[in-house]
Design a protein around this motif. Sequence first.
Motif, mmCIF file in Angstrom:
data_model
loop_
_atom_site.group_PDB
_atom_site.id
_atom_site.type_symbol
_atom_site.label_atom_id
_atom_site.label_comp_id
_atom_site.label_asym_id
_atom_site.label_seq_id
_atom_site.Cartn_x
_atom_site.Cartn_y
_atom_site.Cartn_z
ATOM 1 N N VAL A 1 -2.434 12.603 -14.105
ATOM 2 C CA VAL A 1 -1.996 13.984 -13.860
ATOM 3 C C VAL A 1 -3.036 14.686 -12.994
ATOM 4 N N PRO A 2 -2.629 15.214 -11.825
ATOM 5 C CA PRO A 2 -3.590 15.868 -10.932
ATOM 6 C C PRO A 2 -4.004 17.247 -11.444
ATOM 7 N N ARG B 1 0.817 -1.215 0.000
ATOM 8 C CA ARG B 1 0.000 0.000 0.000
ATOM 9 C C ARG B 1 0.848 1.260 0.000
ATOM 10 N N GLU B 2 1.933 1.255 0.746
ATOM 11 C CA GLU B 2 2.761 2.463 0.848
ATOM 12 C C GLU B 2 3.589 2.711 -0.408
ATOM 13 N N LYS B 3 3.609 1.753 -1.325
ATOM 14 C CA LYS B 3 4.396 1.908 -2.552
ATOM 15 C C LYS B 3 3.523 2.083 -3.798
ATOM 16 N N VAL B 4 2.215 2.233 -3.599
ATOM 17 C CA VAL B 4 1.326 2.486 -4.740
ATOM 18 C C VAL B 4 1.722 3.800 -5.407
ATOM 19 N N ILE B 5 1.864 3.780 -6.738
ATOM 20 C CA ILE B 5 2.213 4.993 -7.470
ATOM 21 C C ILE B 5 1.052 5.975 -7.404
ATOM 22 N N SER B 6 1.333 7.154 -6.889
ATOM 23 C CA SER B 6 0.286 8.158 -6.697
ATOM 24 C C SER B 6 0.709 9.483 -7.303
ATOM 25 N N SER B 7 -0.223 10.146 -7.991
ATOM 26 C CA SER B 7 0.081 11.433 -8.616
ATOM 27 C C SER B 7 0.201 12.558 -7.591
ATOM 28 N N SER B 8 -0.078 12.264 -6.319
ATOM 29 C CA SER B 8 0.011 13.305 -5.288
ATOM 30 C C SER B 8 1.432 13.834 -5.136
ATOM 31 N N SER B 9 2.406 13.043 -5.577
ATOM 32 C CA SER B 9 3.807 13.472 -5.479
ATOM 33 C C SER B 9 4.296 14.200 -6.727
ATOM 34 N N MET B 10 3.437 14.305 -7.755
ATOM 35 C CA MET B 10 3.841 14.932 -9.016
ATOM 36 C C MET B 10 4.042 16.428 -8.833
ATOM 37 N N ARG B 11 5.076 16.972 -9.474
ATOM 38 C CA ARG B 11 5.426 18.379 -9.339
ATOM 39 C C ARG B 11 5.811 18.976 -10.697
ATOM 40 N N LEU C 1 -1.929 20.685 -12.918
ATOM 41 C CA LEU C 1 -0.701 20.344 -13.627
ATOM 42 C C LEU C 1 -1.027 19.866 -15.034
ATOM 43 N N CYS C 2 -0.035 19.955 -15.910
ATOM 44 C CA CYS C 2 -0.224 19.619 -17.321
ATOM 45 C C CYS C 2 0.949 18.786 -17.820
ATOM 46 N N ALA C 3 0.649 17.727 -18.546
ATOM 47 C CA ALA C 3 1.676 16.943 -19.225
ATOM 48 C C ALA C 3 1.946 17.612 -20.569
ATOM 49 N N ARG C 4 3.049 18.313 -20.668
ATOM 50 C CA ARG C 4 3.402 19.029 -21.903
ATOM 51 C C ARG C 4 4.310 18.136 -22.752
ATOM 52 N N ILE C 5 3.777 17.687 -23.867
ATOM 53 C CA ILE C 5 4.485 16.762 -24.751
ATOM 54 C C ILE C 5 5.113 17.523 -25.909
ATOM 55 N N ASN D 1 14.176 1.069 -24.924
ATOM 56 C CA ASN D 1 14.902 2.282 -25.330
ATOM 57 C C ASN D 1 14.050 3.527 -25.097
ATOM 58 N N ALA D 2 13.835 3.828 -23.828
ATOM 59 C CA ALA D 2 13.005 4.971 -23.447
ATOM 60 C C ALA D 2 13.734 6.278 -23.743
ATOM 61 N N TYR D 3 12.956 7.337 -23.854
ATOM 62 C CA TYR D 3 13.531 8.661 -24.124
ATOM 63 C C TYR D 3 12.642 9.737 -23.521
ATOM 64 N N VAL D 4 13.181 10.949 -23.412
ATOM 65 C CA VAL D 4 12.443 12.066 -22.823
ATOM 66 C C VAL D 4 11.409 12.574 -23.821
ATOM 67 N N LEU D 5 10.177 12.688 -23.352
ATOM 68 C CA LEU D 5 9.057 13.080 -24.205
ATOM 69 C C LEU D 5 8.539 14.475 -23.885
ATOM 70 N N GLY D 6 8.732 14.928 -22.664
ATOM 71 C CA GLY D 6 8.212 16.230 -22.257
ATOM 72 C C GLY D 6 8.403 16.432 -20.777
ATOM 73 N N GLU D 7 7.605 17.348 -20.214
ATOM 74 C CA GLU D 7 7.711 17.630 -18.791
ATOM 75 C C GLU D 7 6.368 18.042 -18.210
ATOM 76 N N ILE D 8 6.293 18.039 -16.901
ATOM 77 C CA ILE D 8 5.095 18.481 -16.204
ATOM 78 C C ILE D 8 5.206 19.974 -15.933
ATOM 79 N N THR D 9 4.176 20.712 -16.327
ATOM 80 C CA THR D 9 4.143 22.149 -16.101
ATOM 81 C C THR D 9 2.839 22.498 -15.371
ATOM 82 N N ALA D 10 2.732 23.744 -14.946
ATOM 83 C CA ALA D 10 1.471 24.227 -14.390
ATOM 84 C C ALA D 10 0.506 24.468 -15.540
ATOM 85 N N GLY D 11 -0.783 24.233 -15.298
ATOM 86 C CA GLY D 11 -1.759 24.470 -16.348
ATOM 87 C C GLY D 11 -3.083 23.813 -16.044
ATOM 88 N N GLU D 12 -4.130 24.323 -16.665
ATOM 89 C CA GLU D 12 -5.470 23.776 -16.461
ATOM 90 C C GLU D 12 -5.753 22.591 -17.377
#
Length: 345
Positions: free
Chosen positions: A263-264, A167-177, A267-271, A328-339
């Motif tokens: 994504v909470p 339970r304590e290791k469930v992935i949660s978006s509450s930690s997203m920044r 916040l916005c997933a900017r791709i 072969n993962a790669y960087v796709l974008g970042e989390i930003t502030a947004g509606e």
Amino acid sequence: MNNSHSASYAAAGVNIEAGYEGVRLMKRHVERTIIPGVVSDLGGFGGLFEPDTTGMNRPVLVSGTDGVGTKQRIAQLMDKHDTVGIDCVAMCVNDIVCCGAKPLFFLDYIAIGKNDPEKVATLVSGVAEGCVQAGCALIGGETAEHPGVMDADDYDLAGFSVGMVDREKVISSSSMREGDVILALPSSGIHSNGYSLVRKVFDVEHGDLSRYCDDLGQTLGEALLTPTIIYVKPVLAAIAAAHVHGISHITGGGFYENLPRCVPDGLCARIEKAAVKIPAIFPMLQKAGNIPERDMFNTYNMGVGMTVIVSRDTADKALDALKAEGCNAYVLGEITAGEEKVVLA
């Protein structure tokens, strides 16, 4: 020997003896998936599994269910049935790993017009391969013959999986920044979503699935039947190596439906659209069907089967862990502030 036989049932179109033969043929495939925790043998009324909860404070069971969808029509047209089982497993285990759960076991369900033991065993061989790739056990299933409801050569494959996470290791978006990094895990192609549109665009019922396509480096049918990648082992490795704040399985609904699920608000997933590595099958599909670009990103994975959102300071560790598992993962974008939950720029 099983002495069960019903001439009346056989006259109605159900061959129970073919079912017994199918079970016999599939056993060797099921045996490949046996892992610690498997308690029961194939053929019982229920599949038994004893999970190892060592080191867990509050074990939580996580379940997922899905089917292959109309992709299996491609398999039927090509008379190639050994890979759609991988898709079936993938669609379930890729979902439950999004919360950090490790799949424990899987059960399948095959509805078929006429029970062909060899075909059923071949379907199960794909399910078993998917379970091996996911590191889980195939502990049971069901084959149902549906004469008069389905054509003799038709079948529908579905299943479900159960996993477990502390339970304590469930992935949660509450930690997203803001500033978190979005990583793309490449897909193998269309995976298992949007095939109703695929079949319409390529007119698979009347077209030539065996035609070789230079852009694809294979036949159209081979490209369309390419199995869904199972991301369980790479994702679990990334979770162990980095601070993971969100995971999305990019299935039906594409980027616009699936990324917002982790994504909470605020916040916005900017791709970075230019960063997306798009396999050749997608431009071919888009051109042939005159499909708007937004519809493509709102229906298909476009080459990104899964996204993993990590803290910026552990992004390199996550990439290394993913690549060590062959992804072969790669960087796709970042989390930003947004509606808006997701923006492709």
